[in-house]
Design an enzyme around this catalytic site. Structure first.
Site, PDB file in Angstrom:
ATOM      1  N   CYS A  43       0.831  -1.209   0.000  1.00 38.49           N
ATOM      2  CA  CYS A  43       0.000   0.000   0.000  1.00 38.49           C
ATOM      3  C   CYS A  43       0.864   1.258   0.000  1.00 38.49           C
ATOM      4  O   CYS A  43       0.673   2.156  -0.820  1.00 38.49           O
ATOM      5  CB  CYS A  43      -0.936  -0.033   1.210  1.00 38.49           C
ATOM      6  SG  CYS A  43      -1.915   1.461   1.360  1.00 38.49           S
ATOM      7  N   CYS A  48      -1.466   1.653  -3.146  1.00 42.84           N
ATOM      8  CA  CYS A  48      -2.458   2.729  -2.985  1.00 42.84           C
ATOM      9  C   CYS A  48      -1.855   4.128  -2.977  1.00 42.84           C
ATOM     10  O   CYS A  48      -2.324   5.015  -3.683  1.00 42.84           O
ATOM     11  CB  CYS A  48      -3.231   2.579  -1.676  1.00 42.84           C
ATOM     12  SG  CYS A  48      -3.360   0.931  -1.008  1.00 42.84           S
ATOM     13  N   LYS A  51       0.208   5.263  -6.153  1.00 42.18           N
ATOM     14  CA  LYS A  51      -0.771   5.294  -7.249  1.00 42.18           C
ATOM     15  C   LYS A  51      -1.660   6.524  -7.160  1.00 42.18           C
ATOM     16  O   LYS A  51      -1.903   7.205  -8.142  1.00 42.18           O
ATOM     17  CB  LYS A  51      -1.636   4.039  -7.206  1.00 42.18           C
ATOM     18  CG  LYS A  51      -2.794   4.097  -8.137  1.00 42.18           C
ATOM     19  CD  LYS A  51      -3.936   3.232  -7.726  1.00 42.18           C
ATOM     20  CE  LYS A  51      -4.724   3.720  -6.547  1.00 42.18           C
ATOM     21  NZ  LYS A  51      -5.685   2.701  -6.080  1.00 42.18           N
ATOM     22  N   TYR A 180      -9.179  -3.349 -11.566  1.00 44.38           N
ATOM     23  CA  TYR A 180      -9.052  -1.940 -11.199  1.00 44.38           C
ATOM     24  C   TYR A 180      -7.632  -1.402 -11.378  1.00 44.38           C
ATOM     25  O   TYR A 180      -7.457  -0.241 -11.775  1.00 44.38           O
ATOM     26  CB  TYR A 180      -9.592  -1.693  -9.782  1.00 44.38           C
ATOM     27  CG  TYR A 180      -8.664  -2.012  -8.632  1.00 44.38           C
ATOM     28  CD1 TYR A 180      -7.872  -1.026  -8.058  1.00 44.38           C
ATOM     29  CD2 TYR A 180      -8.593  -3.290  -8.088  1.00 44.38           C
ATOM     30  CE1 TYR A 180      -7.023  -1.302  -6.999  1.00 44.38           C
ATOM     31  CE2 TYR A 180      -7.759  -3.581  -7.036  1.00 44.38           C
ATOM     32  CZ  TYR A 180      -6.978  -2.584  -6.492  1.00 44.38           C
ATOM     33  OH  TYR A 180      -6.134  -2.870  -5.444  1.00 44.38           O
ATOM     34  N   GLU A 184      -6.894   1.857 -13.604  1.00 37.82           N
ATOM     35  CA  GLU A 184      -6.341   3.057 -12.962  1.00 37.82           C
ATOM     36  C   GLU A 184      -5.071   3.520 -13.681  1.00 37.82           C
ATOM     37  O   GLU A 184      -4.903   4.709 -13.962  1.00 37.82           O
ATOM     38  CB  GLU A 184      -6.048   2.778 -11.485  1.00 37.82           C
ATOM     39  CG  GLU A 184      -7.328   2.660 -10.679  1.00 37.82           C
ATOM     40  CD  GLU A 184      -7.116   2.338  -9.204  1.00 37.82           C
ATOM     41  OE1 GLU A 184      -8.045   2.572  -8.422  1.00 37.82           O
ATOM     42  OE2 GLU A 184      -6.036   1.833  -8.833  1.00 37.82           O
ATOM     43  N   HIS A 439     -27.325  21.702  -1.810  1.00 33.02           N
ATOM     44  CA  HIS A 439     -27.343  22.220  -3.175  1.00 33.02           C
ATOM     45  C   HIS A 439     -26.285  23.309  -3.350  1.00 33.02           C
ATOM     46  O   HIS A 439     -26.077  24.096  -2.426  1.00 33.02           O
ATOM     47  CB  HIS A 439     -28.737  22.788  -3.447  1.00 33.02           C
ATOM     48  CG  HIS A 439     -28.897  23.279  -4.836  1.00 33.02           C
ATOM     49  ND1 HIS A 439     -29.012  22.429  -5.923  1.00 33.02           N
ATOM     50  CD2 HIS A 439     -28.949  24.545  -5.324  1.00 33.02           C
ATOM     51  CE1 HIS A 439     -29.133  23.165  -7.009  1.00 33.02           C
ATOM     52  NE2 HIS A 439     -29.089  24.443  -6.687  1.00 33.02           N
ATOM     53  N   GLU A 444     -26.446  15.456  -4.139  1.00 31.23           N
ATOM     54  CA  GLU A 444     -27.844  15.695  -3.781  1.00 31.23           C
ATOM     55  C   GLU A 444     -28.780  14.784  -4.577  1.00 31.23           C
ATOM     56  O   GLU A 444     -29.904  14.510  -4.160  1.00 31.23           O
ATOM     57  CB  GLU A 444     -28.230  17.165  -3.936  1.00 31.23           C
ATOM     58  CG  GLU A 444     -28.257  17.678  -5.347  1.00 31.23           C
ATOM     59  CD  GLU A 444     -28.576  19.175  -5.423  1.00 31.23           C
ATOM     60  OE1 GLU A 444     -29.596  19.588  -4.863  1.00 31.23           O
ATOM     61  OE2 GLU A 444     -27.783  19.923  -6.038  1.00 31.23           O
TER      62      GLU A 444
HETATM   63  C1  LIG Z   1      -0.984  -0.810  -7.694  1.00 29.58           C
HETATM   64  C2  LIG Z   1      -1.836  -1.135  -6.496  1.00 29.58           C
HETATM   65  C3  LIG Z   1      -2.796  -0.238  -6.081  1.00 29.58           C
HETATM   66  C4  LIG Z   1      -3.582  -0.512  -4.977  1.00 29.58           C
HETATM   67  N1  LIG Z   1      -4.519   0.390  -4.605  1.00 29.58           N
HETATM   68  C5  LIG Z   1      -5.296   0.154  -3.539  1.00 29.58           C
HETATM   69  C6  LIG Z   1      -6.265   1.104  -3.115  1.00 29.58           C
HETATM   70  O1  LIG Z   1      -6.449   2.156  -3.740  1.00 29.58           O
HETATM   71  N2  LIG Z   1      -6.990   0.819  -2.016  1.00 29.58           N
HETATM   72  C7  LIG Z   1      -6.816  -0.331  -1.296  1.00 29.58           C
HETATM   73  O2  LIG Z   1      -7.488  -0.528  -0.285  1.00 29.58           O
HETATM   74  N3  LIG Z   1      -5.914  -1.261  -1.681  1.00 29.58           N
HETATM   75  C8  LIG Z   1      -5.150  -1.042  -2.782  1.00 29.58           C
HETATM   76  N4  LIG Z   1      -4.202  -1.965  -3.150  1.00 29.58           N
HETATM   77  C9  LIG Z   1      -4.107  -3.235  -2.398  1.00 29.58           C
HETATM   78  C10 LIG Z   1      -3.334  -3.042  -1.103  1.00 29.58           C
HETATM   79  O3  LIG Z   1      -2.076  -2.480  -1.370  1.00 29.58           O
HETATM   80  C11 LIG Z   1      -3.187  -4.375  -0.392  1.00 29.58           C
HETATM   81  O4  LIG Z   1      -4.464  -4.958  -0.242  1.00 29.58           O
HETATM   82  C12 LIG Z   1      -2.556  -4.254   0.979  1.00 29.58           C
HETATM   83  O5  LIG Z   1      -1.287  -3.677   0.891  1.00 29.58           O
HETATM   84  C13 LIG Z   1      -2.469  -5.632   1.630  1.00 29.58           C
HETATM   85  O6  LIG Z   1      -1.787  -5.556   2.851  1.00 29.58           O
HETATM   86  P1  LIG Z   1      -1.021  -6.839   3.423  1.00 29.58           P
HETATM   87  O7  LIG Z   1      -0.562  -6.463   4.789  1.00 29.58           O
HETATM   88  O8  LIG Z   1      -1.841  -8.042   3.258  1.00 29.58           O
HETATM   89  O9  LIG Z   1       0.208  -7.047   2.446  1.00 29.58           O
HETATM   90  P2  LIG Z   1       1.349  -6.070   1.972  1.00 29.58           P
HETATM   91  O10 LIG Z   1       1.019  -4.657   2.226  1.00 29.58           O
HETATM   92  O11 LIG Z   1       1.662  -6.467   0.575  1.00 29.58           O
HETATM   93  O12 LIG Z   1       2.565  -6.442   2.913  1.00 29.58           O
HETATM   94  C14 LIG Z   1       3.206  -7.678   2.853  1.00 29.58           C
HETATM   95  C15 LIG Z   1       4.661  -7.454   3.194  1.00 29.58           C
HETATM   96  O13 LIG Z   1       5.265  -8.690   3.486  1.00 29.58           O
HETATM   97  C16 LIG Z   1       6.592  -8.687   2.990  1.00 29.58           C
HETATM   98  N5  LIG Z   1       7.001 -10.083   2.869  1.00 29.58           N
HETATM   99  C17 LIG Z   1       6.532 -11.008   2.004  1.00 29.58           C
HETATM  100  N6  LIG Z   1       7.077 -12.207   2.276  1.00 29.58           N
HETATM  101  C18 LIG Z   1       7.915 -12.032   3.323  1.00 29.58           C
HETATM  102  C19 LIG Z   1       8.742 -12.905   4.076  1.00 29.58           C
HETATM  103  N7  LIG Z   1       8.801 -14.210   3.832  1.00 29.58           N
HETATM  104  N8  LIG Z   1       9.474 -12.387   5.083  1.00 29.58           N
HETATM  105  C20 LIG Z   1       9.421 -11.059   5.373  1.00 29.58           C
HETATM  106  N9  LIG Z   1       8.635 -10.196   4.706  1.00 29.58           N
HETATM  107  C21 LIG Z   1       7.881 -10.680   3.698  1.00 29.58           C
HETATM  108  C22 LIG Z   1       6.478  -7.915   1.684  1.00 29.58           C
HETATM  109  O14 LIG Z   1       7.720  -7.371   1.300  1.00 29.58           O
HETATM  110  C23 LIG Z   1       5.463  -6.848   2.057  1.00 29.58           C
HETATM  111  O15 LIG Z   1       6.082  -5.664   2.499  1.00 29.58           O
HETATM  112  C24 LIG Z   1      -3.387  -1.718  -4.259  1.00 29.58           C
HETATM  113  C25 LIG Z   1      -2.410  -2.629  -4.654  1.00 29.58           C
HETATM  114  C26 LIG Z   1      -1.649  -2.345  -5.772  1.00 29.58           C
HETATM  115  C27 LIG Z   1      -0.602  -3.332  -6.204  1.00 29.58           C
END
Ligand SMILES: Cc1cc2nc3c(=O)[nH]c(=O)nc-3n(C[C@H](O)[C@H](O)[C@H](O)COP(=O)(O)OP(=O)(O)OC[C@H]3O[C@@H](n4cnc5c(N)ncnc54)[C@H](O)[C@@H]3O)c2cc1C
Length: 462
Positions: A43, A48, A51, A180, A184, A439, A444
């Protein structure tokens, strides 16, 4: 009683993992969190946040054009990709720092390394070879873009991970995907002046969305000169010249572009995580299977966020994290509530959605009343834009409960967040009707559309 190095160990420092680690540590638990790339996760670092910043940059071109109708003359408009990218990188670094500070302030220990499970209570810190034991473990490793490695030349393509690192703005881009993220980026690049082509294997973009919204997006892309080719996929990518790629498509044609962006879905990060060492089960897509409390097939190990593939959105990962902390440490078993998740697509204009599409509502209810307002927003009168705003409300006729709201137009995301509160409280159409309008706004229309545009009874429009 067994002794563990930590009460809780979190693998993955993204939206869900950081929230769980920080809240548990603030409660006095001994918490460790491993992150292999950058704190903040998808994110903050490559989802997010960057982006949306890019979307803001892209929107200006439309504002400049619109301003002429309001009397402005703007000369010498120029966009500098490198200025924008550098400013964006600085902001992301600042946010990453805030994440780091907030975790450190909670006294959770940060391990900047990949972590893998070696048994149900032990993780290996890959950078140091350290073995760490924990009473409870949360897997919050997120998901990664699917790059379609079966396609020849896929190594020449980029994914959403690479977009924010591009040194040069592409003059032309081909985007594969109909979800999406694809839409986007199509909107963003088009606004920045890049020539955009989208290739999508389906018939219409955003397959889960209400048909009327899907129609609006196709019309809008056509009007904005975003080329789209449906029922088509990429079959091969080759380097045509130093700067150009040649893309062969399944419809027999080919396109030459500067960049090819694959936005064809995200795959849960479960590979080589050692899940088999802890007997943790995944589904056929590789997502970790969890029960209603986010518990995996091991009672003491939880999984949350994108790695569970329930709803790949930041607020869902954060909400799941808060529920797991309640369950684990507050003697209050709590299931995440997935009803009425608001969604936005940050195209230009935006899409905001909550609840059921008409197609989904028809499957669930026999009697529906549909309220639609399709109008030219006031700003368009002078800006000259021909784009319309659409607001659609789906009402269960028998109870008068609003079961879905779909908005296409400026400010849709902000509106839908607030409408979600009303729907969560069980709002009926009469509650909206009795609400004083504000308005002049587009919103509205939501409280002044009194007569159904059409009714559906037993699946038939009347
Ligand atoms: C381009 C794009 C736009 C998006 N826009 C939106 C939006 O507008 N609104 C919205 O709600 N969501 C959006 N999302 C989705 C959102 O980013 C994810 O749903 C959210 O980040 C999920 O959180 P998470 O904690 O599950 O995983 P992540 O945020 O992906 O975190 C997982 C972390 O784990 C780490 N990791 C993985 N494996 C290991 C390991 N074995 N050991 C140590 N670290 C590890 C990774 O490096 C990463 O930092 C978007 C995603 C993308 C790709």
């Amino acid at each position: 009683m067994s002794y563990y190095d930590f009460d809780l160990f979190v693998i993955g420092g993204g939206s869900g993992g950081v929230r769980a680690a920080r809240v548990a540590a603030n409660m006095g638990k001994r918490v460790g969190i491993a992150e292999e790339y950058r704190l903040g996760g998808t994110c903050v670092i490559r989802g997010c946040v960057p982006k949306k910043l890019m979307m803001y940059a892209s929107e200006f071109s439309e504002h400049f054009t619109a301003s002429k109708g309001f009397g402005w003359t703007i000369k010498d408009i120029e966009f500098s990709w490198s200025t924008f990218i550098n400013a964006q990188k600085k902001e992301i670094k600042r946010l990453e720092g805030l994440y780091r500070t907030s975790i450190a302030n909670s006294h959770a220990k940060i391990l900047e390394s990949r972590a893998e499970l070696i048994d149900p209570h032990t993780v290996k810190i890959i950078n140091t070879n350290e073995k760490i034991t924990a009473k409870n473990i949360i897997i919050a490793t997120g998901a990664s873009p699917n790059k379609n490695e079966y396609v020849k030349g896929s190594e020449l393509c980029i994914t959403s991970n690479d977009v924010f690192e591009l040194e040069k703005q592409p003059q032309s881009i081909l985007i594969e995907g109909g979800g999406y993220i694809a839409l986007e980026f199509a909107s963003i690049f088009s606004g920045l002046g890049t020539e955009v082509t989208i290739v999508y294997r389906g018939n219409e973009f955003l397959p889960q969305f209400d048909q009327s919204i899907r129609q609006e997006i196709s019309n809008s892309f056509a009007h904005r000169n975003i080329k789209f080719i449906t029922q088509t996929t990429i079959t091969e990518v080759t380097q045509a010249t130093n700067n150009e790629l040649e893309v062969q498509l399944s419809n027999g044609t080919s396109v030459k572009v500067d960049q090819v962006l694959c936005a064809i879905g995200r795959v849960p990060n479960t590979k080589n995580l050692g899940l088999e060492n802890a007997n943790i089960e995944c589904d056929y897509k590789g997502a970790i299977k969890v029960d209603k409390y986010c518990r995996t097939s091991q009672d003491h190990i939880f999984a949350l966020g994108d790695v569970t593939n329930i709803a790949q959105l930041t607020p869902v990962a954060i909400h799941q994290a808060m529920c797991v902390v309640e369950t684990l440490y507050k003697d209050n078993p709590t299931c995440p509530d997935y009803e009425l998740i608001p969604t936005a697509v940050f195209t230009q204009p935006e899409i905001g959605v909550v609840g059921l599409s008409e197609e989904q509502a028809v499957q669930k209810y026999k009697e529906l009343d549909i309220y639609r307002a399709h109008f030219r927003p006031m700003k368009a009168t002078l800006s000259g834009s021909i784009e319309k705003t659409l607001m659609k409300m789906i009402v269960h006729a028998e109870t008068q409960r609003i079961v879905g709201v779909h908005i296409w137009g400026g400010g849709a995301a902000e509106m839908i967040q607030l409408i979600t509160i009303a729907l969560k409280m069980g709002a009926k159409k009469s509650d909206f009707d009795q609400t004083m309008a504000l308005h002049p706004t587009s919103a509205e229309e939501l409280v002044t559309t009194y007569t159904p545009s059409y009714k559906i009874r037993e699946g038939v429009i009347i």
